[in-house]
Design an enzyme around this catalytic site. Structure first.
Site, mmCIF file in Angstrom:
data_model
loop_
_atom_site.group_PDB
_atom_site.id
_atom_site.type_symbol
_atom_site.label_atom_id
_atom_site.label_comp_id
_atom_site.label_asym_id
_atom_site.label_seq_id
_atom_site.Cartn_x
_atom_site.Cartn_y
_atom_site.Cartn_z
ATOM 1 N N PRO A 2 3.793 -11.933 2.986
ATOM 2 C CG PRO A 2 3.944 -10.542 1.255
ATOM 3 C CD PRO A 2 3.044 -11.466 2.003
ATOM 4 C CD GLU A 3 5.542 -13.080 9.168
ATOM 5 O OE1 GLU A 3 6.460 -12.801 9.924
ATOM 6 O OE2 GLU A 3 5.332 -14.309 8.816
ATOM 7 C CE LYS A 58 2.016 -9.179 9.444
ATOM 8 N NZ LYS A 58 1.085 -10.219 9.430
ATOM 9 N NE ARG A 126 -6.119 -17.838 -1.899
ATOM 10 C CZ ARG A 126 -5.946 -18.287 -0.645
ATOM 11 N NH1 ARG A 126 -4.818 -18.783 -0.486
ATOM 12 N NH2 ARG A 126 -6.819 -18.615 0.233
ATOM 13 N NE ARG A 278 -1.466 -18.544 9.639
ATOM 14 C CZ ARG A 278 -0.979 -17.284 9.460
ATOM 15 N NH1 ARG A 278 -1.391 -16.297 10.266
ATOM 16 N NH2 ARG A 278 -0.194 -17.177 8.534
#
Ligand SMILES: [Zn+2]
Length: 293
Positions: A2-3, A58, A126, A278
């Protein structure tokens, strides 16, 4: 992950639902997700009323009327899901089946139970996400926030502020923008999107950007983040609907997640490469890598 737009969507949705609600109890199912002293939780969280929900980058900040706050970072796989007493479910974050499954499930780490029967689930497959309990007066001094750059949609995000952060950097612009001290809240998705809109190759070093490119990039960040927040606004309510899970913006993405599909500007197939560790999406035609002179 999520950004800024995703966290802002969750924040504004939960703000309407939770402000003024009283926390009746908490269930910490995985201690490291919320490493606070039991006594402090009993004193400052249980029985507290939610007074405000804020966001920096964030990070979401839930202020309580006990002068304590909960800082929430969803990291890679975090979700916040509100299960209302009337059965309605709302929330957001990393899209997984937990959004539609019965909760708690095996990804649930913390539960907040409200007096009226609503329940807020912090799920995190995670386990990189966290909730930190601290005095409200200390939130602004938290090292994570003091290191953070300005908000891209604030008046402080001026062209000169942006140039000062970027124009001397001898590293790929993608890495510079992922660095939260440059601009707050950008991540892999929206950096790719902004670089495509600005027609800049992600490997271009900050120091090699022309004033025109810097101006295009500054404007592109504002445009992309504004649009993403507008489109995510619907996700919060509709995430139960499968289409909603990946979010409104994802459907409209320029390059992100669209490998081999045509570029919206020139129809050249989108390329995927690795930058700053990335997965990175570019149009090889619109985003040419300048050879250094
Ligand atoms: Zn193109």
């Amino acid at each position: 992950m999520p950004e800024l737009p995703e966290v802002e969507t969750i924040r504004s949705g939960l703000e309407r639902e939770l402000t003024g609600q009283l926390i009746a109890s908490t269930e910490i199912l995985f201690a490291k997700s919320m490493p606070a002293l039991e006594q402090l939780i009993a004193d400052r969280v249980v029985g507290a009323k939610v007074s405000a929900l804020r966001r920096r980058g964030k990070v979401m900040i839930v202020d309580l009327d006990t002068h304590y706050s909960l800082m929430v970072h969803l990291k890679m796989t975090g979700q916040l899901i509100l299960q209302r007493a009337d059965g309605v479910r709302r929330g957001g974050g990393h899209p997984t089946k937990s959004m539609v499954r019965e909760l708690p499930d095996n990804s649930t780490r913390v539960v907040f139970n409200f007096r009226g029967g609503d329940r807020l689930f912090f799920n995190d497959q995670r386990k990189f996400g966290w909730i930190k309990l601290l005095p409200t007066a200390e939130v602004e001094q938290d090292s994570l926030l003091t290191r953070m750059g300005v908000e891209p949609l604030s008046t402080e995000f001026t062209f000169s502020n942006f140039t000062a952060k970027v124009a001397r950097r001898k590293s790929p612009i993608k890495a510079v923008l992922l660095d939260q001290s440059t601009v707050a809240g950008l991540g892999n998705i929206y950096v790719d999107e902004a670089l495509h809109l600005a027609r800049i190759h992600p490997l271009t070093h900050g120091i090699d950007l022309s004033p025109t490119e810097l101006r295009r990039l500054h404007q592109a960040i504002i445009t992309i983040i504004t649009r993403a927040i507008e489109l995510k606004g619907t996700t919060f309510r509709n995430f139960r609907n499968h289409k909603g899970e990946s979010g409104g913006y994802f459907e409209m993405a320029r390059v992100f997640g669209r490998t081999n599909q045509p570029c919206p500007e020139c129809s050249t197939p989108i390329d995927k490469l690795r930058v700053a560790g990335r997965g990175t999406h570019i149009c090889p035609q619109c985003q040419l890598l300048k050879t250094r002179t």
